[in-house]
Design a protein around this motif. Structure first.
Motif, PDB file in Angstrom:
ATOM      1  N   ALA A   1       8.016  32.425 -27.057  1.00 22.58           N
ATOM      2  CA  ALA A   1       8.651  33.066 -25.914  1.00 22.58           C
ATOM      3  C   ALA A   1       7.605  33.475 -24.888  1.00 22.58           C
ATOM      4  O   ALA A   1       7.876  33.532 -23.691  1.00 22.58           O
ATOM      5  CB  ALA A   1       9.447  34.287 -26.364  1.00 22.58           C
ATOM      6  N   GLN A   2       6.397  33.758 -25.375  1.00 21.68           N
ATOM      7  CA  GLN A   2       5.261  34.075 -24.505  1.00 21.68           C
ATOM      8  C   GLN A   2       3.999  33.579 -25.180  1.00 21.68           C
ATOM      9  O   GLN A   2       3.832  33.735 -26.393  1.00 21.68           O
ATOM     10  CB  GLN A   2       5.159  35.577 -24.259  1.00 21.68           C
ATOM     11  CG  GLN A   2       4.019  35.947 -23.321  1.00 21.68           C
ATOM     12  CD  GLN A   2       4.016  37.420 -22.952  1.00 21.68           C
ATOM     13  OE1 GLN A   2       4.964  38.143 -23.219  1.00 21.68           O
ATOM     14  NE2 GLN A   2       2.951  37.868 -22.335  1.00 21.68           N
ATOM     15  N   ALA A   3       3.114  32.978 -24.416  1.00 19.88           N
ATOM     16  CA  ALA A   3       1.852  32.483 -24.961  1.00 19.88           C
ATOM     17  C   ALA A   3       0.755  32.678 -23.921  1.00 19.88           C
ATOM     18  O   ALA A   3       0.465  31.792 -23.130  1.00 19.88           O
ATOM     19  CB  ALA A   3       1.970  31.017 -25.360  1.00 19.88           C
ATOM     20  N   THR A   4       0.172  33.854 -23.911  1.00 22.91           N
ATOM     21  CA  THR A   4      -0.973  34.154 -23.059  1.00 22.91           C
ATOM     22  C   THR A   4      -2.197  34.172 -23.964  1.00 22.91           C
ATOM     23  O   THR A   4      -2.464  35.161 -24.656  1.00 22.91           O
ATOM     24  CB  THR A   4      -0.809  35.519 -22.354  1.00 22.91           C
ATOM     25  OG1 THR A   4       0.439  35.541 -21.659  1.00 22.91           O
ATOM     26  CG2 THR A   4      -1.957  35.768 -21.390  1.00 22.91           C
ATOM     27  N   TYR A   5      -2.899  33.049 -23.990  1.00 21.02           N
ATOM     28  CA  TYR A   5      -4.022  32.895 -24.912  1.00 21.02           C
ATOM     29  C   TYR A   5      -5.275  33.579 -24.378  1.00 21.02           C
ATOM     30  O   TYR A   5      -5.458  33.695 -23.162  1.00 21.02           O
ATOM     31  CB  TYR A   5      -4.309  31.409 -25.165  1.00 21.02           C
ATOM     32  CG  TYR A   5      -3.214  30.728 -25.939  1.00 21.02           C
ATOM     33  CD1 TYR A   5      -3.130  30.853 -27.323  1.00 21.02           C
ATOM     34  CD2 TYR A   5      -2.242  29.973 -25.287  1.00 21.02           C
ATOM     35  CE1 TYR A   5      -2.121  30.235 -28.037  1.00 21.02           C
ATOM     36  CE2 TYR A   5      -1.224  29.355 -26.002  1.00 21.02           C
ATOM     37  CZ  TYR A   5      -1.171  29.491 -27.373  1.00 21.02           C
ATOM     38  OH  TYR A   5      -0.160  28.895 -28.070  1.00 21.02           O
ATOM     39  N   PRO A   6      -6.149  34.029 -25.269  1.00 24.62           N
ATOM     40  CA  PRO A   6      -7.420  34.598 -24.811  1.00 24.62           C
ATOM     41  C   PRO A   6      -8.280  33.533 -24.160  1.00 24.62           C
ATOM     42  O   PRO A   6      -8.151  32.339 -24.457  1.00 24.62           O
ATOM     43  CB  PRO A   6      -8.061  35.118 -26.109  1.00 24.62           C
ATOM     44  CG  PRO A   6      -7.422  34.334 -27.202  1.00 24.62           C
ATOM     45  CD  PRO A   6      -6.031  34.014 -26.736  1.00 24.62           C
ATOM     46  N   SER A   7      -9.163  33.944 -23.276  1.00 20.25           N
ATOM     47  CA  SER A   7     -10.093  33.007 -22.655  1.00 20.25           C
ATOM     48  C   SER A   7     -11.082  32.502 -23.693  1.00 20.25           C
ATOM     49  O   SER A   7     -11.263  33.104 -24.759  1.00 20.25           O
ATOM     50  CB  SER A   7     -10.834  33.680 -21.503  1.00 20.25           C
ATOM     51  OG  SER A   7     -11.549  34.807 -21.979  1.00 20.25           O
ATOM     52  N   GLN A   8     -11.726  31.377 -23.370  1.00 18.82           N
ATOM     53  CA  GLN A   8     -12.702  30.818 -24.314  1.00 18.82           C
ATOM     54  C   GLN A   8     -13.841  31.813 -24.528  1.00 18.82           C
ATOM     55  O   GLN A   8     -14.338  32.426 -23.595  1.00 18.82           O
ATOM     56  CB  GLN A   8     -13.242  29.483 -23.811  1.00 18.82           C
ATOM     57  CG  GLN A   8     -14.087  28.778 -24.857  1.00 18.82           C
ATOM     58  CD  GLN A   8     -14.450  27.352 -24.458  1.00 18.82           C
ATOM     59  OE1 GLN A   8     -14.374  26.984 -23.289  1.00 18.82           O
ATOM     60  NE2 GLN A   8     -14.845  26.555 -25.439  1.00 18.82           N
ATOM     61  N   ASN A   9     -14.207  31.989 -25.789  1.00 15.55           N
ATOM     62  CA  ASN A   9     -15.279  32.893 -26.235  1.00 15.55           C
ATOM     63  C   ASN A   9     -14.960  34.371 -26.028  1.00 15.55           C
ATOM     64  O   ASN A   9     -15.857  35.216 -26.045  1.00 15.55           O
ATOM     65  CB  ASN A   9     -16.618  32.539 -25.569  1.00 15.55           C
ATOM     66  CG  ASN A   9     -17.062  31.136 -25.925  1.00 15.55           C
ATOM     67  OD1 ASN A   9     -16.998  30.720 -27.077  1.00 15.55           O
ATOM     68  ND2 ASN A   9     -17.487  30.379 -24.926  1.00 15.55           N
ATOM     69  N   TYR A  10     -13.673  34.682 -25.842  1.00 17.04           N
ATOM     70  CA  TYR A  10     -13.241  36.077 -25.730  1.00 17.04           C
ATOM     71  C   TYR A  10     -13.553  36.805 -27.037  1.00 17.04           C
ATOM     72  O   TYR A  10     -13.308  36.296 -28.126  1.00 17.04           O
ATOM     73  CB  TYR A  10     -11.747  36.128 -25.444  1.00 17.04           C
ATOM     74  CG  TYR A  10     -11.167  37.513 -25.324  1.00 17.04           C
ATOM     75  CD1 TYR A  10     -11.319  38.256 -24.157  1.00 17.04           C
ATOM     76  CD2 TYR A  10     -10.444  38.082 -26.368  1.00 17.04           C
ATOM     77  CE1 TYR A  10     -10.768  39.521 -24.030  1.00 17.04           C
ATOM     78  CE2 TYR A  10      -9.884  39.343 -26.252  1.00 17.04           C
ATOM     79  CZ  TYR A  10     -10.056  40.067 -25.083  1.00 17.04           C
ATOM     80  OH  TYR A  10      -9.511  41.322 -24.960  1.00 17.04           O
ATOM     81  N   THR A  11     -14.098  38.002 -26.928  1.00 16.72           N
ATOM     82  CA  THR A  11     -14.354  38.838 -28.091  1.00 16.72           C
ATOM     83  C   THR A  11     -13.324  39.957 -28.109  1.00 16.72           C
ATOM     84  O   THR A  11     -13.221  40.731 -27.158  1.00 16.72           O
ATOM     85  CB  THR A  11     -15.775  39.435 -28.048  1.00 16.72           C
ATOM     86  OG1 THR A  11     -16.726  38.358 -28.060  1.00 16.72           O
ATOM     87  CG2 THR A  11     -16.030  40.331 -29.243  1.00 16.72           C
ATOM     88  N   PHE A  12     -12.548  40.016 -29.191  1.00 19.00           N
ATOM     89  CA  PHE A  12     -11.506  41.039 -29.287  1.00 19.00           C
ATOM     90  C   PHE A  12     -12.154  42.407 -29.482  1.00 19.00           C
ATOM     91  O   PHE A  12     -12.962  42.598 -30.387  1.00 19.00           O
ATOM     92  CB  PHE A  12     -10.549  40.735 -30.438  1.00 19.00           C
ATOM     93  CG  PHE A  12      -9.600  39.630 -30.113  1.00 19.00           C
ATOM     94  CD1 PHE A  12      -8.366  39.897 -29.546  1.00 19.00           C
ATOM     95  CD2 PHE A  12      -9.954  38.314 -30.345  1.00 19.00           C
ATOM     96  CE1 PHE A  12      -7.496  38.877 -29.219  1.00 19.00           C
ATOM     97  CE2 PHE A  12      -9.089  37.280 -30.031  1.00 19.00           C
ATOM     98  CZ  PHE A  12      -7.855  37.561 -29.467  1.00 19.00           C
TER      99      PHE A  12
END
Length: 195
Positions: free
Chosen positions: A113-124
Motif C-alpha cells: 500500500a506504501q513503499a518508501t524505501y530508504p536511500s542507498q547506504n542509509y543508516t537507520f
C-alpha cells in the motif's frame, strides 16, 4: 491488554545498514496496533515493525527528516494460526526494492500500500549502536504503536547480514506447510540474539 516486553541495551557498535529479524507469532487481537520489534532510544530514532489497526504489516523509521516506510496490502486477521515473519534490510543494495524485504511464511511480499524505501547506504538511527535499545513486543517511537498482543516464538535478531526466509524455515515435503528450522545456520553479529 498486553503489557509485556523484552528489552536489551546494546553494548557494542554493529551495523545500522544491514540486519534481519525473524520470528514466529500468533495474534490474539486484530484491528489493533501491535508492535513486534523496535529499536532506538527515543521518539525520533530507530524503527518500528508491527501491525497497524487496519491489520497491515508496517516497517517504519523516522530520524526527524527521513521517513522510510513499507506497508503491506495484505491483511493479517487470522488469530488461530502462527505466521513466520522475516524482515531483511540491506541499504547498500543498488535497487531500492531490495533494500527492505518482508517474507511471510516463506514467501516474499511484493504488493504494498506504501513503499518508501530508504536511500542507498542509509543508516537507520538508533539501530545496532552502543547504548541503543532493542525491544521485542513494544516501542516508544510513536504514541499509537504499543505492546504486541499475542504469542511469539523463535525470535532471531541478526546484526550485519540480510537473510531471506529460507535461512529460518523450509517447506515440509509431506504436508507442503512452511515450518521452522530448529537450528538455523546464521551469524548473529555484534548485537544479534536468539530468544
Amino acid at each position: 491488554m498486553a503489557t509485556t516486553q523484552l528489552t536489551r541495551t546494546l553494548s557494542g557498535n554493529g551495523n545500522g545498514q544491514i540486519f534481519t529479524l525473524s520470528c514466529w507469532l500468533k495474534r490474539s487481537k486484530i484491528n489493533d496496533y501491535g508492535q513486534i520489534f523496535s529499536t532506538g532510544t527515543g521518539i525520533s530514532d530507530g524503527f518500528n515493525f508491527g501491525f497497524n489497526n487496519s491489520n497491515q504489516l508496517i516497517f517504519e523509521s523516522w530520524d526527524g527528516s527521513t521517513n522510510p516506510k513499507i506497508k503491506t496490502n495484505r491483511l493479517f486477521r487470522d488469530v488461530s494460526a502462527f505466521y513466520h515473519l522475516v524482515l531483511a534490510v540491506d541499504t547498500t543494495q543498488g535497487t531500492a526494492s531490495n533494500r527492505v524485504k518482508i517474507y511471510v511464511n516463506g514467501v516474499q511480499e511484493t504488493s504494498f500500500a506504501q513503499a518508501t524505501y530508504p536511500s542507498q547506504n542509509y543508516t537507520f538511527p538508533g539501530t545496532n549502536q552502543i547504548s541503543d535499545i532493542a525491544r521485542v513486543g513494544y516501542t516508544t517511537l510513536s504514541g499509537s504503536w504499543t505492546y504486541f498482543d499475542g504469542s511469539m516464538s523463535h525470535v532471531h535478531w541478526i546484526d550485519g547480514t540480510a537473510y531471506d526466509a529460507s535461512a529460518f524455515g523450509e517447506t515440509d515435503a509431506t504436508t507442503g506447510e512452511w515450518k521452522g528450522k530448529t537450528s538455523p545456520s546464521v551469524t548473529y553479529g555484534t548485537n544479534g540474539f536468539f530468544i
